[in-house]
Design a protein around this motif. Structure first.
Motif, short mmCIF file in Angstrom:
data_model
loop_
_atom_site.label_atom_id
_atom_site.label_comp_id
_atom_site.label_asym_id
_atom_site.label_seq_id
_atom_site.Cartn_x
_atom_site.Cartn_y
_atom_site.Cartn_z
N HIS A 252 47.23 38.64 50.81
CA HIS A 252 46.41 38.85 49.61
C HIS A 252 45.49 40.05 49.77
O HIS A 252 45.34 40.86 48.83
CB HIS A 252 45.60 37.58 49.34
CG HIS A 252 44.66 37.72 48.17
ND1 HIS A 252 45.11 37.74 46.86
CD2 HIS A 252 43.31 37.85 48.12
CE1 HIS A 252 44.08 37.87 46.05
NE2 HIS A 252 42.97 37.94 46.79
N GLU A 253 44.86 40.16 50.96
CA GLU A 253 43.91 41.26 51.17
C GLU A 253 44.62 42.61 51.19
O GLU A 253 44.06 43.61 50.75
CB GLU A 253 43.18 41.05 52.50
CG GLU A 253 42.24 39.85 52.52
CD GLU A 253 41.09 40.01 51.55
OE1 GLU A 253 40.65 41.16 51.34
OE2 GLU A 253 40.63 39.01 51.00
N ARG A 255 47.54 43.23 49.65
CA ARG A 255 48.25 43.49 48.39
C ARG A 255 47.41 44.33 47.43
O ARG A 255 47.92 45.27 46.80
CB ARG A 255 48.62 42.16 47.72
CG ARG A 255 49.46 42.35 46.45
CD ARG A 255 49.79 41.02 45.80
NE ARG A 255 50.62 40.20 46.69
CZ ARG A 255 50.21 39.07 47.24
NH1 ARG A 255 48.98 38.63 47.02
NH2 ARG A 255 51.02 38.38 48.03
N THR A 256 46.11 44.03 47.34
CA THR A 256 45.25 44.76 46.38
C THR A 256 45.11 46.24 46.73
O THR A 256 45.38 47.11 45.87
CB THR A 256 43.88 44.09 46.29
OG1 THR A 256 44.06 42.73 45.86
CG2 THR A 256 42.98 44.82 45.31
N THR A 259 48.36 48.04 46.20
CA THR A 259 48.64 48.24 44.78
C THR A 259 47.87 49.44 44.23
O THR A 259 48.42 50.28 43.48
CB THR A 259 48.28 46.97 43.99
OG1 THR A 259 49.03 45.87 44.49
CG2 THR A 259 48.58 47.15 42.51
N TYR A 260 46.57 49.49 44.63
CA TYR A 260 45.76 50.63 44.19
C TYR A 260 46.33 51.95 44.71
O TYR A 260 46.48 52.93 43.97
CB TYR A 260 44.31 50.48 44.69
CG TYR A 260 43.49 49.50 43.90
CD1 TYR A 260 43.63 49.40 42.52
CD2 TYR A 260 42.54 48.69 44.52
CE1 TYR A 260 42.86 48.51 41.78
CE2 TYR A 260 41.78 47.80 43.81
CZ TYR A 260 41.94 47.70 42.42
OH TYR A 260 41.18 46.84 41.71
N GLU A 289 40.38 52.74 49.46
CA GLU A 289 41.26 51.62 49.76
C GLU A 289 41.93 51.78 51.13
O GLU A 289 42.18 50.80 51.83
CB GLU A 289 42.32 51.49 48.66
CG GLU A 289 41.77 51.12 47.30
CD GLU A 289 41.00 49.81 47.33
OE1 GLU A 289 41.43 48.88 48.08
OE2 GLU A 289 39.99 49.68 46.63
N ARG A 423 34.29 42.41 47.44
CA ARG A 423 35.47 43.26 47.39
C ARG A 423 35.10 44.66 46.90
O ARG A 423 35.61 45.66 47.37
CB ARG A 423 36.52 42.63 46.45
CG ARG A 423 37.85 43.37 46.46
CD ARG A 423 38.82 42.71 45.51
NE ARG A 423 39.12 41.34 45.91
CZ ARG A 423 39.98 41.02 46.86
NH1 ARG A 423 40.58 41.96 47.54
NH2 ARG A 423 40.21 39.76 47.14
#
Length: 467
Positions: A252-253, A255-256, A259-260, A289, A423
């Protein structure tokens, strides 16, 4: 079939039954011993006693008719056979059994009788199909052997001696065997059933099923083994759950930011932007990121090393207040930027024996956490005190605070009290987990006191040793 291939249940039964058979065998050997040592010895003693009483009647000189009548009368009332023999050399002809030689009394035995000693003689009688034991007593006068008194008695065979006791022995032995069989079977079942279940559950554990538990019915070693097995299963279950949660959180950490990065890099590649300023903004987001992913990977590796204790703690004495001062210096720019004040109350005399770099990491993460969850223009207090041979480090903020439920999860991986805000500010959710591990490696404790809307206090308690 090899013994090693048998089950433990069968082996225990075989061992116990072997001991039972050995006990029964020993019982028969003991019975034979009683026959040989007690029964036969008792017969011999009785014959000797009776023969001595008879021979005491003899006075001296040749054997008289009166003496012979007395012997005959005694023979008629005695349980044993009593014979008076004038000529000892013809004794074998008078005996009711064959002895395998011409004369019962040889020259050496004749000399024994002449010396006044008795003889014990044993022979086999075919007519009665049993052994006969007897005693020969001399009738001496002036070193002249005038005759001998011979007493003999058939020995009862061991089968006849125990005729009445054999049914009792067989019955009690059979009952004893049945009772032992039942007890052994029950004990073996109670002893080995938990072990069999542990074997079965171990196979389930190897397949990833941690739900089974072995029932604990005793407090002995088997019960303790079952308890240890259940604890191991529970520990593996928790470890497996933590592993699954960890992988899910890592995915999850990552993936964000991925994606960015993918989205903004695609926009830059395809020139999907309206101005150069917007392109620069995309580049800055990609850099941010990327840095966040780098911190995440670094924190993960750091936490893994601390949890597995692969990294050696390099302990050395240092002034704790100086460590805090050096750490605070690194936050001055951000404090000024957010118009925040940091108040400190430090005991300059505390010297701590620990890992300087790791303890600086603890203080840094706690101060960073306090700044992250505080509003602009607020204040933070840092205290260093010594009480009851314990060092107390308090990091106090007056920010958003946490609920009681959130406080319970402090120190868990990827936990954030305010996920959206952390976040945005770039937190990985691993900082406090790292802090907790470092403190534990220094045999200390991390305490948290918080109230929603009023702030949070992190307290580090470390053991103090005088230098």
């Amino acid at each position: 079939m090899k013994l090693s291939s048998l089950s433990l249940y069968t082996k225990v039964r075989l061992i116990v039954f072997s001991f039972v058979l050995m006990t029964i065998g020993f019982s028969f050997i003991f019975i034979d011993f009683l026959y040989q040592e007690l029964y036969i010895q008792n017969v011999e003693d009785m014959l000797i006693d009776e023969g001595e009483r008879i021979s005491a009647i003899y006075q001296s000189g040749p054997i008289t008719e009166e003496f012979k009548e007395k012997i005959n009368f005694h023979n008629s009332v005695s349980e044993s056979e009593v014979m008076l023999i004038d000529n000892p050399r013809e004794l074998s002809a008078c005996l009711p059994f064959e002895i395998g030689h011409d004369s019962l009394i040889g020259e050496e035995e004749r000399r024994t009788l002449l010396s006044g000693e008795m003889l014990l003689k044993t022979g086999y009688e075919e007519r009665f199909n049993r052994t006969i034991t007897g005693v020969v007593l001399p009738l001496l006068d002036n070193q002249t052997l005038h005759g001998v008194i011979y007493l003999y008695l058939p020995l009862e065979p061991i089968e006849e001696v125990f005729t009445y006791s054999t049914p009792i022995l067989i019955g009690s032995g059979g009952l004893f065997f049945i009772i032992i069989f039942f007890i052994v079977d029950r004990m073996t079942e109670r002893l080995l059933t938990p072990i069999e279940k542990m074997i079965q559950f171990s196979r389930n554990v190897s397949k990833g099923d941690f739900s089974k538990r072995v029932p604990i019915e005793t407090k002995d070693e088997v019960g303790k083994l079952a308890e240890a097995f259940n604890q191991m299963s529970e520990s593996l279950h928790l470890h497996d759950q933590h592993r699954r949660d960890f992988l899910a959180n890592v995915a999850h950490e990552l993936r964000t930011p991925l994606t960015y990065i993918k989205g903004y890099s695609h926009a830059l590649k395809e020139n999907i932007f309206k101005s150069k300023e917007e392109a620069n903004q995309y580049s800055e987001l990609i850099d941010r990121e990327t840095d966040r992913m780098k911190r995440l990977v670094t924190d993960l590796l750091d936490l893994a090393q601390l949890e597995e204790m692969k990294e050696v703690i390099n302990k050395q004495p240092f002034v704790f207040s100086q460590l805090i001062e050096d750490t605070i210096e690194r936050f001055i720019p951000i404090l000024n930027e957010r118009s925040m004040t940091l108040k400190k109350q430090l005991n300059d005399e505390i010297i701590f024996f620990g890992d300087y770099e790791r303890m600086m990491q603890v203080v840094y993460n706690l101060i960073e956490n306090a700044i992250r969850y505080s509003d602009d223009g607020s204040s933070i207090h840092v205290q260093l005190t010594l009480e009851n041979k314990n060092i107390f480090i308090n990091i106090i903020d007056y920010g958003m605070g946490m609920s009681e439920e959130d406080v319970k999860h402090i120190g868990e991986r990827f936990f954030r009290a305010d996920k959206a805000r952390s976040r945005t500010t770039g937190g990985t959710g691993l900082g406090l987990a790292i802090v907790k591990q470092i403190i534990q490696l220094h045999e200390g404790e991390l305490k948290v006191f918080s109230e929603l809307g009023k702030g949070t206090t992190f307290t580090v308690v470390l053991p103090y040793e005088e230098m």
